[in-house]
Design an enzyme around this catalytic site. Structure first.
Site, mmCIF file in Angstrom:
data_model
loop_
_atom_site.group_PDB
_atom_site.id
_atom_site.type_symbol
_atom_site.label_atom_id
_atom_site.label_comp_id
_atom_site.label_asym_id
_atom_site.label_seq_id
_atom_site.Cartn_x
_atom_site.Cartn_y
_atom_site.Cartn_z
ATOM 1 C CB ALA A 64 47.756 -3.227 35.298
ATOM 2 N NE ARG A 123 39.871 -9.186 46.764
ATOM 3 C CZ ARG A 123 40.987 -8.683 46.260
ATOM 4 N NH1 ARG A 123 42.121 -8.856 46.898
ATOM 5 N NH2 ARG A 123 40.968 -7.987 45.156
ATOM 6 C CB CYS A 152 50.994 5.004 36.625
ATOM 7 S SG CYS A 152 49.868 3.880 35.783
ATOM 8 C CB VAL A 167 52.447 -17.782 27.187
ATOM 9 C CG1 VAL A 167 51.490 -18.667 26.402
ATOM 10 C CG2 VAL A 167 52.259 -17.986 28.684
HETATM 11 P P1 FAD Z 1 51.128 -4.385 30.896
HETATM 12 O O1 FAD Z 1 51.338 -3.467 32.050
HETATM 13 O O2 FAD Z 1 51.790 -4.072 29.606
HETATM 14 O O3 FAD Z 1 51.541 -5.852 31.357
HETATM 15 C C1 FAD Z 1 51.500 -6.935 30.487
HETATM 16 C C2 FAD Z 1 52.544 -7.932 30.917
HETATM 17 O O4 FAD Z 1 52.367 -9.119 30.146
HETATM 18 C C3 FAD Z 1 53.990 -7.468 30.667
HETATM 19 O O5 FAD Z 1 54.762 -7.653 31.814
HETATM 20 C C4 FAD Z 1 54.471 -8.396 29.547
HETATM 21 O O6 FAD Z 1 55.857 -8.679 29.612
HETATM 22 C C5 FAD Z 1 53.639 -9.636 29.833
HETATM 23 N N1 FAD Z 1 53.526 -10.499 28.648
HETATM 24 C C6 FAD Z 1 53.246 -10.112 27.373
HETATM 25 N N2 FAD Z 1 53.245 -11.183 26.559
HETATM 26 C C7 FAD Z 1 53.536 -12.254 27.325
HETATM 27 C C8 FAD Z 1 53.691 -13.641 27.051
HETATM 28 N N3 FAD Z 1 53.534 -14.129 25.819
HETATM 29 N N4 FAD Z 1 54.015 -14.476 28.079
HETATM 30 C C9 FAD Z 1 54.163 -13.994 29.341
HETATM 31 N N5 FAD Z 1 54.020 -12.689 29.654
HETATM 32 C C10 FAD Z 1 53.714 -11.836 28.657
HETATM 33 N N6 FAD Z 1 48.061 4.696 32.857
HETATM 34 C C11 FAD Z 1 47.259 5.510 33.586
HETATM 35 O O7 FAD Z 1 46.032 5.279 33.617
HETATM 36 N N7 FAD Z 1 47.765 6.558 34.309
HETATM 37 C C12 FAD Z 1 49.093 6.832 34.341
HETATM 38 O O8 FAD Z 1 49.534 7.771 35.026
HETATM 39 C C13 FAD Z 1 49.963 6.019 33.558
HETATM 40 N N8 FAD Z 1 51.301 6.256 33.536
HETATM 41 C C14 FAD Z 1 52.118 5.422 32.819
HETATM 42 C C15 FAD Z 1 53.484 5.679 32.816
HETATM 43 C C16 FAD Z 1 54.344 4.858 32.093
HETATM 44 C C17 FAD Z 1 55.814 5.159 32.086
HETATM 45 C C18 FAD Z 1 53.823 3.754 31.376
HETATM 46 C C19 FAD Z 1 54.747 2.848 30.620
HETATM 47 C C20 FAD Z 1 52.467 3.489 31.373
HETATM 48 C C21 FAD Z 1 51.591 4.327 32.086
HETATM 49 N N9 FAD Z 1 50.221 4.102 32.106
HETATM 50 C C22 FAD Z 1 49.398 4.928 32.828
HETATM 51 C C23 FAD Z 1 49.638 2.971 31.355
HETATM 52 C C24 FAD Z 1 49.461 1.734 32.269
HETATM 53 O O9 FAD Z 1 50.672 1.453 32.896
HETATM 54 C C25 FAD Z 1 48.998 0.571 31.434
HETATM 55 O O10 FAD Z 1 47.739 0.899 30.906
HETATM 56 C C26 FAD Z 1 48.891 -0.724 32.248
HETATM 57 O O11 FAD Z 1 50.132 -1.103 32.757
HETATM 58 C C27 FAD Z 1 48.345 -1.846 31.383
HETATM 59 O O12 FAD Z 1 48.323 -3.006 32.127
HETATM 60 P P2 FAD Z 1 48.282 -4.441 31.437
HETATM 61 O O13 FAD Z 1 48.311 -5.429 32.546
HETATM 62 O O14 FAD Z 1 47.172 -4.506 30.479
HETATM 63 O O15 FAD Z 1 49.593 -4.525 30.551
#
Ligand code: FAD
Ligand code: NAD
Length: 461
Positions: A12, A23, A44, A82
């Site tokens: 995300a 962009r 989500c 990483v």
């Molecule tokens: P993440 O989505 O956790 O992505 C981080 C990425 O970084 C992962 O792919 C991970 O593998 C990668 N990464 C980590 N460390 C490293 C590294 N050292 N090297 C390379 N890559 C790495 N939120 C809502 O607001 N509404 C909802 O309805 C909702 N439903 C959800 C349902 C489910 C089943 C889940 C699991 C979550 C839900 N959420 C919801 C929460 C939302 O999905 C998260 O808040 C959001 O995905 C966070 O995004 P992010 O990019 O910060 O982290």
């Protein structure tokens, strides 16, 4: 020549930052390093994909493919982990999980968007334990969709957001579902009155509920609780919460905040020069209390990713903070919250009054009209609206979004009544629930002011 931007994490916050930076500056030199094989997908949507894969196939959850990013000139490397950040030399060490090769890349600006990870389950797991799965990633969903076929009984550990959404999914798939929550009620962050409505909905749909109990052992096809209960299970879904993924950041000298997530400025900068962070791995400022909070939510991660992307590409953007607005569905119920509850408001120095109201969601004679229950918090001194929790089968989303907007705009209870909202019987009662709330809160404040009384009242419309 453009700055070299490296982004760690591509779901995300990371994917949003990369797209935004591109962009803003199409010539930007952007490298995204993503551990998973999948990128830019909707976590989500996973419970809804699992419930109805024909309606919501896997591909529909992917906002943008790696090829689409690459076509824009963004260097998107999936299955690249990483391992280390050397902030002094501005270098990251990367392991290519396909070839096991380790190499380094240098950056001018770095974004840490490593998200959150599942909390570990503290229970004894024997070799004969039922299989334990989790739902964090698209790969987890692929695994789970295979596991969910041909089984009868699913035990879900954790009555939070994922546990409840998955209880609905599993019932839709025809499974027997038992849900274990260690707190006295499900969704412990919500008021007990809201949790009770949710628990009634779970029972109505045949979910067996074990609250106030902790799992101690998984053995011989059974989930054993600390109160001596044993629940048979073909499969166990652990949905017991998450914690920010901060190990990479801390090893680079990045400071964590009071919540244990990464501390960032409103520009999404960490304490380490040229290193930004965004999404589930960071904490945010609560707009009402001005204190740090951790809100691991998809919309927050996207907005923070956008801010980081703009700033890394040379622009100027700020993330203003959060109110803690969230919503989920469980069977027919919508459940939502925004702002502060009574205890949080008191702790933040407000003098809060709480009111619970029930109001029809539409004109009472309209078939779709349902009772909407609102738990409202207002500040006695200023009359300012501080928070709301909402539960019901209709108009929960609209009501919570109006109230979140009202809080964001510093509106008082009196202002709520005066709002010029849309009315026609199929959409709303003539006095919308938000306006009814304003009236009840006003009366409560007046009554307290007249009597010099105590801050806890309840009214039913
Ligand atoms: P993440 O989505 O956790 O992505 C981080 C990425 O970084 C992962 O792919 C991970 O593998 C990668 N990464 C980590 N460390 C490293 C590294 N050292 N090297 C390379 N890559 C790495 N939120 C809502 O607001 N509404 C909802 O309805 C909702 N439903 C959800 C349902 C489910 C089943 C889940 C699991 C979550 C839900 N959420 C919801 C929460 C939302 O999905 C998260 O808040 C959001 O995905 C966070 O995004 P992010 O990019 O910060 O982290
Ligand atoms: P959660 O924090 O929502 O719920 C975890 C639950 O597990 C809590 O109720 C907790 O008391 C309970 N628990 C902890 N340990 C336990 C144990 N050993 N036995 C029994 N119960 C235990 O976490 P989650 O459901 O894993 O979801 C993770 C995050 O994903 C959420 O915090 C939320 O931010 C996000 N999310 C949001 C939505 C949404 O906004 N609609 C949907 C899904 C996920």
């Amino acid at each position: 020549m453009s700055d070299r931007l490296i982004i760690v994490g591509g779901v995300a916050a990371g994917a949003k930052a990369a797209a935004t930076a591109h962009r803003r500056n199409p010539a930007a030199n952007i490298l995204v390093l993503q551990e998973e094989a999948d990128i830019s997908y909707s976590s989500c949507g996973l419970p809804y994909h699992l419930a109805a894969p024909e309606d919501i196939p896997r591909r529909k959850l992917i906002a943008r493919t790696a090829e689409a990013f690459r076509a824009d000139g963004i260097d998107m490397r999936t299955r690249h982990h990483v391992e280390e950040i050397d902030a002094k030399r501005a270098i990251v060490t990367i392991r290519d999980l396909n070839s096991a090769r380790t190499y380094a890349e240098s950056y001018d600006k770095l974004l840490i968007a490593t998200g959150a990870q599942a909390s570990s389950l503290k229970a004894a797991v024997s070799p004969t334990a039922p299989p334990i799965v989790q739902l964090r990633t698209l790969a987890d969903a692929d695994h789970l969709s295979k596991r969910l076929t041909g089984i009868r009984k699913l035990v879900i550990l954790g009555g939070g957001y994922i546990g409840l959404e998955m209880a609905e999914t599993a019932k839709k798939l025809g499974l027997d579902v038992a849900l274990v929550e260690m707190a006295p009620h499900v969704i412990p962050g919500f008021d007990e009155g809201v949790a009770q409505v949710v628990e009634a909905e779970l029972r109505k749909h045949g979910v067996e509920l074990f609250s106030g109990a902790r799992v101690v052992e998984l053995d011989g096809g059974l989930v054993v609780l600390d109160n001596g209960t044993s629940i048979p299970a073909d499969l166990v879904l652990a949905a017991t919460g998450v914690r920010p993924s901060t190990a990479l950041a801390t090893s680079a000298g990045v400071d964590l905040g009071a919540t244990g997530a990464i501390a960032v400025s409103p520009q999404m900068e960490t304490n380490v020069e040229h290193v930004y962070a965004a999404g589930d791995c960071v904490e945010a400022r609560h707009v009402l209390t001005n204190r740090p909070v951790w809100m691991p939510l998809g919309d927050v991660a996207n907005r923070q990713g956008r801010v980081a992307g703009i700033n890394m590409a040379g622009g100027q953007a700020t993330f203003p903070g959060v109110l803690g607005t969230a919503i989920f569905r469980v069977f027919e119920l919508g459940v939502a919250r925004t702002g502060l509850g009574l205890a949080e408001a008191s702790a933040a120095g407000f003098l809060p009054v709480c009111e619970t109201i029930q109001a029809p969601s539409r004109a009472r004679y309209i078939r779709e009209s349902k009772t909407l229950q609102l738990h409202l918090t207002v500040d006695q001194r200023s009359g300012k609206l501080l928070g709301c929790q909402a539960v019901g089968e209709d108009a929960v989303d609209k009501t919570i979004d109006i109230l979140a907007t009202a809080i964001w705009g510093n509106l008082t209870a009196a202002d709520l009544f005066d709002l010029d909202l849309a009315y026609a019987p199929p959409f709303s009662p003539v006095l919308a629930p938000v306006q009814a709330a304003g009236e009840v809160l006003n009366k409560a404040i007046s009554a307290i002011r007249q009597s010099g009384g105590a801050p806890m009242l309840s009214g039913v419309l």
